[in-house]
Design an enzyme around this catalytic site. Sequence first.
Site, PDB file in Angstrom:
ATOM      1  CE  LYS A   1     -34.212  20.714 107.811  1.00  0.00           C
ATOM      2  NZ  LYS A   1     -35.067  19.492 107.938  1.00  0.00           N
TER       3      LYS A   1
ATOM      4  CG  LEU B   1     -37.499  15.414  99.176  1.00  0.00           C
ATOM      5  CD1 LEU B   1     -38.799  15.949  98.601  1.00  0.00           C
ATOM      6  CD2 LEU B   1     -36.407  15.405  98.120  1.00  0.00           C
ATOM      7  N   PRO B   2     -34.610  17.427 102.046  1.00  0.00           N
ATOM      8  CG  PRO B   2     -32.667  18.217 101.068  1.00  0.00           C
ATOM      9  CD  PRO B   2     -33.994  17.651 100.728  1.00  0.00           C
TER      10      PRO B   2
ATOM     11  CB  THR C   1     -36.928  16.573 109.601  1.00  0.00           C
ATOM     12  OG1 THR C   1     -36.610  15.226 109.945  1.00  0.00           O
ATOM     13  CG2 THR C   1     -37.239  17.348 110.870  1.00  0.00           C
TER      14      THR C   1
ATOM     15  CE  LYS D   1     -35.152  13.914 113.071  1.00  0.00           C
ATOM     16  NZ  LYS D   1     -35.073  13.736 111.623  1.00  0.00           N
TER      17      LYS D   1
END
Length: 382
Positions: free
Chosen positions: A319, A118-119, A151, A244
């Site tokens: 983001k 998911l974003p 992430t 990440k």
Amino acid sequence: MILLQLAKTMLAGTLGQRSLLGLLSTSSTLSCKQLHAYATESRAVNGGTVGFIGVGAMGHHMAANLLKAGVQLLVYDRSTAALQRLLATPHAAGRARAVNSPRELAETQGVSAVITMLPATDHVREAYQGPEGLLKARGGLIPGLLLDCSTICPTYTQQLGQEVARTQRRADPALDPQHAAAPPAPHFVDAPVSGGVPGAANATLTFMCGGPDEVVEATRPLLALMGSRVLHMGSRHGAGQVAKLCNNLACGIEMAAVSEALALGAAAGLDPTQLSQVFNTSSARCWSSEAYNPCPGVMPGVPASSGYRGGFSAALMLKDLRLALQLAADTGQRAPMGEQASALYGEVVKAVESGAASHQGGIPDFAAIYKLVYKGRDAKEQ
């Protein structure tokens, strides 16, 4: 005798000789208890249906690769179009079915694991803890393994891991006959990925995992169907997310630097293709120049060669950089280059959202910083 019995148990299931030999050769310090847990989780992960939440740009290809490998999928996405696109792929017939909510996934017998892709943090929170979330399953959760490949914020990931460990499970004898009366608590692994859309499409992603040793080991056969490398970053939940964010911090800065240098060279009359060749054989050599060049006309098969469509959105890079900066603040670590890179990608996003720069298909790939910030010239314009 115990090891021999475990070997027979694991080889009788779907794990296979290769995974067992890999475990015994690389994890000789695992205790008998850990080996039993590995056998149990491996049998569960590889023996049942997999739930997949989030089949957008990345998740679509990851789910498609699972289908190609013969894995049965139950799929959820808030976008009907995204679901229909996956269900129309060649291997989906008879192997994939859409469900109405994450909670339905968690309540369906035969589901051994659930993957979320998911974003952002809020999307993950909704998928897990929202009114129709995984952890709201009535009567207890059926799948024994929850993998988050998104992430997101490492702090929330740590909290989510603790919440998952407190979640009650419901018996599913078909998957876990040894614990039919009282199944163990579900396991959680954060496993964000690197490799972008090309890596997802080609099943060459790198997974950066945080979670207990034996649980991460048990996920390897499943993750190997979607990627080429599984890196265990630590037993603490959130370790994968930290890795990440550090990776994308470096990547975002690197892309900005390559774009700045290429745009400068082009403005001074150099051919960006030749200048890229210099970078790629000299001390400036890096992924952003060699494999993902931001200048249109330098190399085929990258977003810069197709109007910066597809790839990794500049909004997602922004983001991730903001998450990295929050991590820096939380740890008392300076990140001045990250701050500058964040501001530059903010310019990219603002230029498109405000209408100052037009781009078909929404926010462009993050390599568009070459055009929208540095006003770089195409290779063919030289």
